[in-house]
Scaffold this motif. Structure first.
Motif: not given
Length: 149
Positions: A10, A14-15, A17, A124, A129
Motif C-alpha cells: 500500500k 501510494r508513493k 500515485y 504523506f 503515509m
C-alpha cells in the motif's frame, strides 16, 4: 506460500500515485506558465519572469520525478528539501500560489491542483503515509557500500 506484507504494498502504491500526481500537476504548471508567457498581453517584466520561474521549477520537478536514482542522488546532495515530502509539499504550495497570480482560468485550475498536491505531500510526510525518499536513498547507499566491501 509466503505471505506478502500488504502494508508495504500500500505504501509503494501510494508513493507511485503521489509521483504520478506530482508529474501531472507539474505539467499543468509548466503549460500555464508557457501559455501566459507567450500571450499577447502587455505585462510588466516581472510577470514574464514569474512565468519563466514556473516553467523552470516545474520542468525540474518532472525530470526529478521521472529520472533514475543517479540524478536523484545529485539532487538530494544539492537540494536536500526535494528528497522529502515536506520539502516537495512546500515547493508545490509556493508554485500553486504563483499560478493564482497569472491570468486565465487554466492557471487558476493548475494552481488549485498543485496546491492539492502540496497538501497531499505534506500529509504523506507528517502523517507517515509513505516513507521519505531520503530514507530509501540512505538504505540504497548502505546496500551499495555493503556490496562494494
Amino acid at each position: 506460500m509466503e505471505r506478502v506484507d500488504e502494508s508495504a504494498f500500500k505504501v509503494t502504491r501510494r508513493k507511485y500515485y503521489m509521483k504520478l500526481f506530482s508529474i501531472l500537476s507539474s505539467t499543468l504548471v509548466f503549460t500555464a506558465g508557457l501559455i501566459n508567457f507567450i500571450s499577447d498581453h502587455d505585462h510588466h517584466y516581472l510577470y514574464h519572469l514569474t512565468c519563466v520561474y514556473l516553467m523552470v521549477v516545474s520542468a525540474a520537478i518532472i525530470v526529478l520525478e521521472a529520472m533514475p536514482e543517479r540524478i536523484i542522488h545529485y539532487a538530494q546532495k544539492n537540494f536536500p528539501f526535494i528528497g522529502q515530502y515536506s520539502g516537495r509539499g512546500a515547493l508545490f504550495i509556493i508554485l500553486g500560489t504563483f499560478c493564482f497570480g497569472l491570468e486565465g482560468a487554466y492557471s487558476d485550475i493548475a494552481g488549485a491542483i498543485v496546491l492539492l498536491c502540496g497538501i497531499l505531500a505534506l500529509a504523506f510526510h507528517y502523517f507517515g503515509m509513505a516513507p521519505d525518499s531520503s530514507e530509501a536513498l540512505t538504505e540504497l547507499n548502505d546496500e551499495s557500500q555493503a556490496t562494494q566491501m
